[in-house]
Motif scaffolding. Structure first.
Motif, PDB file in Angstrom:
ATOM      1  N   THR A   1      29.662   0.318  24.962  1.00 48.65           N
ATOM      2  CA  THR A   1      30.539  -0.187  23.894  1.00 48.65           C
ATOM      3  C   THR A   1      31.958  -0.507  24.360  1.00 48.65           C
ATOM      4  OG1 THR A   1      31.041   2.094  23.261  1.00 48.65           O
ATOM      5  CG2 THR A   1      29.290   0.980  22.036  1.00 48.65           C
ATOM      6  N   GLU A   2      32.394   0.075  25.480  1.00 47.46           N
ATOM      7  CA  GLU A   2      33.767  -0.217  25.916  1.00 47.46           C
ATOM      8  C   GLU A   2      33.979   0.102  27.388  1.00 47.46           C
ATOM      9  OE1 GLU A   2      36.991   2.244  24.274  1.00 47.46           O
ATOM     10  OE2 GLU A   2      38.196   0.428  24.037  1.00 47.46           O
ATOM     11  N   SER A   3      34.759  -0.744  28.047  1.00 48.88           N
ATOM     12  CA  SER A   3      35.294  -0.422  29.369  1.00 48.88           C
ATOM     13  C   SER A   3      36.808  -0.372  29.251  1.00 48.88           C
ATOM     14  CB  SER A   3      34.934  -1.511  30.387  1.00 48.88           C
ATOM     15  OG  SER A   3      33.548  -1.547  30.608  1.00 48.88           O
ATOM     16  N   SER A   4      37.436   0.590  29.913  1.00 54.57           N
ATOM     17  CA  SER A   4      38.900   0.657  29.963  1.00 54.57           C
ATOM     18  C   SER A   4      39.292   0.761  31.436  1.00 54.57           C
ATOM     19  CB  SER A   4      39.414   1.861  29.177  1.00 54.57           C
ATOM     20  OG  SER A   4      39.018   1.788  27.818  1.00 54.57           O
ATOM     21  N   HIS A   5      39.694  -0.377  31.998  1.00 51.62           N
ATOM     22  CA  HIS A   5      39.997  -0.419  33.434  1.00 51.62           C
ATOM     23  C   HIS A   5      41.380   0.126  33.741  1.00 51.62           C
ATOM     24  CE1 HIS A   5      36.510  -2.766  34.923  1.00 51.62           C
ATOM     25  NE2 HIS A   5      36.433  -3.065  33.637  1.00 51.62           N
TER      26      HIS A   5
ATOM     27  N   ALA B   1      41.099  11.719  27.997  1.00 54.42           N
ATOM     28  CA  ALA B   1      41.733  10.812  27.029  1.00 54.42           C
ATOM     29  C   ALA B   1      40.701  10.055  26.198  1.00 54.42           C
ATOM     30  CB  ALA B   1      42.652   9.828  27.753  1.00 54.42           C
ATOM     31  N   TYR B   2      39.485   9.897  26.747  1.00 49.28           N
ATOM     32  CA  TYR B   2      38.431   9.152  26.047  1.00 49.28           C
ATOM     33  C   TYR B   2      37.299  10.070  25.606  1.00 49.28           C
ATOM     34  CZ  TYR B   2      40.978   5.185  27.821  1.00 49.28           C
ATOM     35  OH  TYR B   2      41.962   4.274  28.068  1.00 49.28           O
ATOM     36  N   ASN B   3      37.527  11.368  25.683  1.00 48.55           N
ATOM     37  CA  ASN B   3      36.515  12.347  25.323  1.00 48.55           C
ATOM     38  C   ASN B   3      37.223  13.565  24.736  1.00 48.55           C
ATOM     39  OD1 ASN B   3      33.800  12.988  25.209  1.00 48.55           O
ATOM     40  ND2 ASN B   3      33.883  14.179  27.108  1.00 48.55           N
TER      41      ASN B   3
ATOM     42  N   GLU C   1      45.308  14.484  24.150  1.00 53.98           N
ATOM     43  CA  GLU C   1      44.687  13.995  25.394  1.00 53.98           C
ATOM     44  C   GLU C   1      45.003  12.525  25.681  1.00 53.98           C
ATOM     45  OE1 GLU C   1      42.972  15.439  22.878  1.00 53.98           O
ATOM     46  OE2 GLU C   1      41.457  16.837  23.636  1.00 53.98           O
ATOM     47  N   TYR C   2      45.299  11.757  24.625  1.00 56.66           N
ATOM     48  CA  TYR C   2      45.482  10.311  24.830  1.00 56.66           C
ATOM     49  C   TYR C   2      46.940  10.046  25.258  1.00 56.66           C
ATOM     50  CZ  TYR C   2      44.579   5.344  24.351  1.00 56.66           C
ATOM     51  OH  TYR C   2      44.418   3.997  24.613  1.00 56.66           O
ATOM     52  N   TYR C   3      47.141  10.159  26.578  1.00 58.25           N
ATOM     53  CA  TYR C   3      48.494  10.091  27.145  1.00 58.25           C
ATOM     54  C   TYR C   3      49.071   8.681  27.159  1.00 58.25           C
ATOM     55  CZ  TYR C   3      45.723   8.231  30.926  1.00 58.25           C
ATOM     56  OH  TYR C   3      44.846   7.461  31.624  1.00 58.25           O
TER      57      TYR C   3
HETATM   58  C1  AVJ Z   1      43.473  -0.142  22.856  1.00 61.93           C
HETATM   59  C2  AVJ Z   1      42.152  -0.842  24.689  1.00 61.93           C
HETATM   60  C3  AVJ Z   1      44.174   0.328  25.080  1.00 61.93           C
HETATM   61  O1  AVJ Z   1      41.093   1.439  26.179  1.00 61.93           O
HETATM   62  O2  AVJ Z   1      42.624   2.956  26.022  1.00 61.93           O
HETATM   63  C4  AVJ Z   1      41.170   4.271  23.069  1.00 61.93           C
HETATM   64  C5  AVJ Z   1      41.195   1.682  23.210  1.00 61.93           C
HETATM   65  N1  AVJ Z   1      39.284   3.291  23.263  1.00 61.93           N
HETATM   66  N2  AVJ Z   1      40.215   5.207  23.099  1.00 61.93           N
HETATM   67  C6  AVJ Z   1      41.969   2.027  25.552  1.00 61.93           C
HETATM   68  C7  AVJ Z   1      40.572   3.052  23.189  1.00 61.93           C
HETATM   69  C8  AVJ Z   1      39.065   4.622  23.200  1.00 61.93           C
HETATM   70  C9  AVJ Z   1      42.338   1.569  24.149  1.00 61.93           C
HETATM   71  N3  AVJ Z   1      43.006   0.219  24.187  1.00 61.93           N
END
Ligand code: AVJ
Length: 328
Positions: free
Chosen positions: A288-292, A212-214, A57-59
């Motif tokens: 915990t995180e934002s990914s713009h 990609a994040y799930n 999923e993490y393309y």
């Molecule tokens: C490393 C910041 C590019 O945000 O895609 C991956 C980190 N977090 N899956 C992203 C991340 C959850 C990643 N970066």
């Protein structure tokens, strides 16, 4: 000619730990609660992130890898057009993608040295070791530092032309204004003629981004949860890992992926490092995180606002990821 330079606060880690404790206390003390994604990357978190990069999923990593494979010859020609340069790799990690450029630079016999920088000491040690084996002749200085410390270091220690890479959509972890500010800071530490290449994940089908994040196998959930495990390990916390769950959502209007750890019940957590208790109500979340995610025009505009001249953009075949080249 392969050295490790450790600019993280103290060799025994005490200062780092104090700062970690302060940030955690602040983040858990406020409402809504938050923790910084920069603390994901201890040794275990760095390993989990490597597993994320291999997920179906993490393309992101595959997209950038394939665009770099496709455009590496053009990139190397652009970088090396004016002779020797320092190749600076901000947030290098395992340098899997940069390695494509390193191979190409060696193949084309271009004069350069390589300066990978990362906040993960374990990642920089391993990268140094790998490069000693793969490219024993290459001049490598692996720097363990936070971005700003690293930028100051390179301004003082690197005297020749610089090509700064900030790949992997790492810019996405900054909130919009902070990201703009960070690119301005990079520009301020460069000289006219230096180059800057920024990797950005572009806006696309929200379903693709969310997946990609799930991921189905739960690696991203484990990566997120490791933040609580790290707090338990390093700050003497007593987080019950079964009391929290990973939750991720994508806002297609703002172009931001957000990750949370959600408390599944009322509970209290105690941290030895701060000697304080933090209480959670049922379903209260920690951001915990934002990914713009950005559009191409937004990205060129960010570069321009920072005082860079836009040179070119390299895209992957699907048009979902871009490496943007700017000149100072
Ligand atoms: C490393 C910041 C590019 O945000 O895609 C991956 C980190 N977090 N899956 C992203 C991340 C959850 C990643 N970066």
């Amino acid at each position: 000619p392969n050295t490790l330079i450790d600019l993280s606060r103290k060799t025994d880690g005490s200062q780092d730990r104090a700062e970690f404790a302060k940030d955690v206390a602040e983040g858990l003390g406020q409402s809504p609660k938050q923790l910084s994604s920069r603390y994901f990357y201890d040794a275990k978190g760095s390993r989990l992130f490597q597993q994320i990069m291999a997920l179906p999923e993490y393309y992101l990593t595959r997209a950038e890898y394939s665009l770099m494979q496709q455009h590496r010859s053009a990139m190397v020609s652009a970088f090396a057009a004016d002779g020797f340069f320092h190749l600076v790799d901000l947030g290098a990690g395992d340098a899997m993608k940069t390695n494509l450029l390193l191979q190409e630079l060696v193949k084309q016999e271009k004069p350069f040295d390589y300066v990978p920088m990362d906040i993960s000491g374990s990642a920089m040690q391993e990268l140094g070791k790998d490069l000693r084996q793969e490219h024993p002749e290459m001049h490598v200085r692996a720097v363990v530092a936070e971005y700003i410390t690293g930028l100051k270091w390179l301004e003082q220690h690197l005297n020749e032309r610089k090509v700064v890479l900030f790949l992997g959509s790492n810019i996405g972890n900054f909130e919009r204004e902070e990201g703009q500010d960070f690119i301005c800071q990079i520009r301020q530490h460069l000289q006219p003629g230096d180059l800057f290449m920024l990797g950005v994940d572009l806006r696309k089908d929200p379903g693709t981004i969310l997946a990609a994040y799930n991921d189905a196998s739960g690696i991203t959930a484990a990566f997120n949860m490791n933040l609580l495990e790290r707090i338990n390990r390093e700050l003497g916390g007593n987080f019950d890992l079964n009391g929290f769950k990973h939750y991720a959502l994508y806002d297609p209007q703002l172009g931001v992926m957000k990750s949370f750890l959600v408390s599944q019940r009322d509970q209290e957590v105690y941290l030895e490092a701060t000697q304080e208790r933090y209480s959670f109500t049922a379903w209260e979340a920690i951001h915990t995180e934002s990914s713009h995610k950005y559009t191409l025009p937004q990205t060129t505009e960010m570069g321009r606002l920072a005082g860079f001249e836009f040179v070119t953009s390299y895209l992957d075949e699907e048009g979902g990821f871009a490496d943007m080249l700017f000149k100072a």
